[in-house]
Every structure is written in C-alpha cells, then in structure tokens.
Design an enzyme around this catalytic site. Structure first.
Site, mmCIF file in Angstrom:
data_model
loop_
_atom_site.group_PDB
_atom_site.id
_atom_site.type_symbol
_atom_site.label_atom_id
_atom_site.label_comp_id
_atom_site.label_asym_id
_atom_site.label_seq_id
_atom_site.Cartn_x
_atom_site.Cartn_y
_atom_site.Cartn_z
ATOM 1 N N PRO A 190 79.428 0.828 -31.268
ATOM 2 C CA PRO A 190 78.231 1.544 -31.682
ATOM 3 C C PRO A 190 77.763 1.212 -33.095
ATOM 4 O O PRO A 190 78.567 1.025 -33.999
ATOM 5 C CB PRO A 190 78.639 3.020 -31.584
ATOM 6 C CG PRO A 190 80.115 3.022 -31.527
ATOM 7 C CD PRO A 190 80.522 1.725 -30.893
ATOM 8 N N ASN A 191 76.457 1.142 -33.215
ATOM 9 C CA ASN A 191 75.745 0.961 -34.481
ATOM 10 C C ASN A 191 75.843 -0.443 -35.064
ATOM 11 O O ASN A 191 75.210 -0.730 -36.083
ATOM 12 C CB ASN A 191 76.207 2.010 -35.535
ATOM 13 C CG ASN A 191 75.915 3.424 -35.063
ATOM 14 O OD1 ASN A 191 74.789 3.709 -34.685
ATOM 15 N ND2 ASN A 191 76.907 4.281 -35.040
ATOM 16 N N ASN A 246 85.156 -5.361 -32.369
ATOM 17 C CA ASN A 246 84.880 -4.407 -33.439
ATOM 18 C C ASN A 246 84.350 -3.156 -32.747
ATOM 19 O O ASN A 246 83.170 -3.084 -32.417
ATOM 20 C CB ASN A 246 83.841 -4.964 -34.416
ATOM 21 C CG ASN A 246 83.569 -3.980 -35.551
ATOM 22 O OD1 ASN A 246 84.012 -2.824 -35.502
ATOM 23 N ND2 ASN A 246 82.849 -4.425 -36.566
ATOM 24 N N ARG A 293 88.937 7.031 -41.289
ATOM 25 C CA ARG A 293 88.873 5.623 -40.858
ATOM 26 C C ARG A 293 90.243 4.928 -40.922
ATOM 27 O O ARG A 293 90.364 3.745 -40.628
ATOM 28 C CB ARG A 293 87.871 4.842 -41.719
ATOM 29 C CG ARG A 293 86.439 5.262 -41.481
ATOM 30 C CD ARG A 293 85.462 4.403 -42.252
ATOM 31 N NE ARG A 293 84.276 5.164 -42.576
ATOM 32 C CZ ARG A 293 83.233 5.347 -41.756
ATOM 33 N NH1 ARG A 293 83.186 4.769 -40.588
ATOM 34 N NH2 ARG A 293 82.216 6.091 -42.126
ATOM 35 N N ARG A 325 71.717 -0.770 -41.566
ATOM 36 C CA ARG A 325 72.620 0.345 -41.873
ATOM 37 C C ARG A 325 73.476 0.047 -43.115
ATOM 38 O O ARG A 325 74.011 -1.054 -43.263
ATOM 39 C CB ARG A 325 73.530 0.654 -40.673
ATOM 40 C CG ARG A 325 74.629 -0.359 -40.447
ATOM 41 C CD ARG A 325 75.494 -0.072 -39.233
ATOM 42 N NE ARG A 325 76.342 1.075 -39.347
ATOM 43 C CZ ARG A 325 77.582 1.142 -38.812
ATOM 44 N NH1 ARG A 325 78.094 0.114 -38.162
ATOM 45 N NH2 ARG A 325 78.281 2.230 -38.940
ATOM 46 N N GLU A 359 91.218 -7.433 -33.733
ATOM 47 C CA GLU A 359 90.362 -6.346 -34.226
ATOM 48 C C GLU A 359 89.669 -6.807 -35.500
ATOM 49 O O GLU A 359 90.331 -7.307 -36.410
ATOM 50 C CB GLU A 359 91.262 -5.136 -34.520
ATOM 51 C CG GLU A 359 90.573 -3.962 -35.184
ATOM 52 C CD GLU A 359 91.577 -2.913 -35.703
ATOM 53 O OE1 GLU A 359 92.796 -3.237 -35.844
ATOM 54 O OE2 GLU A 359 91.138 -1.793 -35.989
ATOM 55 N N HIS A 373 86.830 -5.670 -38.577
ATOM 56 C CA HIS A 373 85.937 -4.717 -39.242
ATOM 57 C C HIS A 373 85.249 -5.440 -40.381
ATOM 58 O O HIS A 373 85.917 -6.126 -41.181
ATOM 59 C CB HIS A 373 86.700 -3.502 -39.763
ATOM 60 C CG HIS A 373 87.345 -2.742 -38.664
ATOM 61 N ND1 HIS A 373 86.628 -1.959 -37.788
ATOM 62 C CD2 HIS A 373 88.635 -2.711 -38.244
ATOM 63 C CE1 HIS A 373 87.453 -1.462 -36.886
ATOM 64 N NE2 HIS A 373 88.674 -1.903 -37.131
ATOM 65 N N ILE A 374 83.955 -5.270 -40.449
ATOM 66 C CA ILE A 374 83.164 -5.927 -41.487
ATOM 67 C C ILE A 374 83.527 -5.357 -42.861
ATOM 68 O O ILE A 374 83.680 -6.083 -43.835
ATOM 69 C CB ILE A 374 81.656 -5.726 -41.175
ATOM 70 C CG1 ILE A 374 81.318 -6.445 -39.863
ATOM 71 C CG2 ILE A 374 80.780 -6.208 -42.333
ATOM 72 C CD1 ILE A 374 79.962 -6.075 -39.292
ATOM 73 N N TYR A 428 78.076 -2.962 -45.135
ATOM 74 C CA TYR A 428 77.997 -3.942 -44.046
ATOM 75 C C TYR A 428 77.143 -5.170 -44.349
ATOM 76 O O TYR A 428 77.039 -6.056 -43.505
ATOM 77 C CB TYR A 428 77.479 -3.239 -42.768
ATOM 78 C CG TYR A 428 78.318 -2.036 -42.384
ATOM 79 C CD1 TYR A 428 79.663 -2.200 -42.038
ATOM 80 C CD2 TYR A 428 77.795 -0.746 -42.407
ATOM 81 C CE1 TYR A 428 80.451 -1.106 -41.706
ATOM 82 C CE2 TYR A 428 78.579 0.361 -42.077
ATOM 83 C CZ TYR A 428 79.903 0.171 -41.726
ATOM 84 O OH TYR A 428 80.692 1.248 -41.403
ATOM 85 N N ALA A 486 82.916 2.961 -34.765
ATOM 86 C CA ALA A 486 83.556 4.269 -34.957
ATOM 87 C C ALA A 486 84.554 4.598 -33.845
ATOM 88 O O ALA A 486 85.467 5.409 -34.056
ATOM 89 C CB ALA A 486 82.486 5.357 -35.043
ATOM 90 N N ARG A 494 88.300 3.114 -47.327
ATOM 91 C CA ARG A 494 87.254 4.112 -47.076
ATOM 92 C C ARG A 494 87.867 5.479 -46.721
ATOM 93 O O ARG A 494 88.988 5.754 -47.087
ATOM 94 C CB ARG A 494 86.298 3.566 -46.016
ATOM 95 C CG ARG A 494 85.609 2.278 -46.483
ATOM 96 C CD ARG A 494 84.649 1.725 -45.471
ATOM 97 N NE ARG A 494 83.544 2.651 -45.237
ATOM 98 C CZ ARG A 494 82.667 2.522 -44.235
ATOM 99 N NH1 ARG A 494 82.774 1.503 -43.394
ATOM 100 N NH2 ARG A 494 81.691 3.397 -44.093
#
Ligand code: DQA
Length: 142
Positions: A9-10, A73, A110, A17, A97, A99-100, A22, A76, A106
């Site tokens: 998502p997103n 990826n 997360r 965003r 896996e 993640h950008i 990102y 969320a 964070r």
C-alpha cells in the site's frame, strides 16, 4: 530466471508521499528503473503493486512454480500482516524484503516486521536502489 517485485500500500504514491522519507522518484520511474536493469541483465521481471492485503497474498501465491525469487516491500503491512508472512512461507521461494526508508530509525511500530521471518535478506534505507540490490542478490546467487 524470473523475479516478482511486489509492492504494498501507498507505494504507488512514491514521488508524492513524504519525500523526506521516500524521495522524489515516482512509482512509474521506479518501475522503469527495475525494468531497465532486468532487461540489461537478461532477467524476466513482473512488477505488481496493490493497496489490498488479499491481493498481495494472491500475488505471492501465484509466484509458486512461476518465479525463482521475490522482492517484496509490503509497505505498512510489513508491520501487521501475518497473512503475508504465511504466504511467503507457503511458496518457499527466496524472498528479499526491501524498504526505501531506514525503518529501523523510525517509529516503534515500524520495528516489527512479520515478513522478515520468511526472508533471506532485508535491505532498508537505500532508497529505490534497494530494489536493484535485492534483484542482484537473488540473481547473482544462482
Ligand atoms: C516502507 C516503510 C513502511 O513502514 C511504510 O509503511 C511504507 C514504506 C518503506 O519502503 O520504507 O509504506 O515499507
């Protein structure tokens, strides 16, 4: 050699965003970058994005007997989805896996990654280059 790149998502909102996390590269630029890299390396790639957990599970399941590696990826859903973890375990295909952002720096929520339990490697905080590194990791091993 066939790789599935699966985005949750997103991630279709890349470029719009939260650019501080990102970057400014758009989702279509990311898709082009992956396609160009795979073309140059002679890798067959299928790139998928969905905002829906079940669609992501369906896509992971469809990798069974159809892909040699998965780059994922889950957005969320990384932090919430046992269904995505179970799907990756079910197909038993080497999965990386990505993640950008640097998720480990964070928020506390997360810091949990369910999918990581089924992954052979995790790449965080390398921006969209992380996808290319993941593809190279999966394909250079073969
Ligand atoms: C993300 C990190 C997740 O925590 C977040 O929910 C995302 C993107 C990343 O690529 O850095 O949607 O997976």
């Amino acid at each position: 050699m066939k790789i599935f790149v699966i985005n949750g998502p997103n991630l279709n909102m890349l470029g719009i965003r939260e650019p501080d996390h990102y970057g400014r590269e758009t989702y279509s630029e990311l898709v082009e970058k992956i396609q160009r890299h795979c073309r140059e390396k002679g890798i067959c790639v299928e790139i998928f994005q969905s905002n829906h957990e079940g669609d992501l599970v369906d896509k992971i399941q469809s990798a069974y007997k159809n892909a040699d590696g998965i780059v994922i990826n889950p957005g969320a859903y990384t932090h919430t989805s046992i269904a995505i973890l179970d799907a990756v375990k079910a197909v038993a295909i080497p999965t990386v896996e990505v993640h950008i952002s640097k998720v480990e720096e964070r928020e506390d929520f997360r810091q949990i990654s369910y999918v990581r339990l089924a992954c052979v490697k995790t790449i965080t905080g390398h921006g969209t280059d992380g996808y290319i590194e993941a593809i190279d990791f999966l394909t250079d091993k073969k």
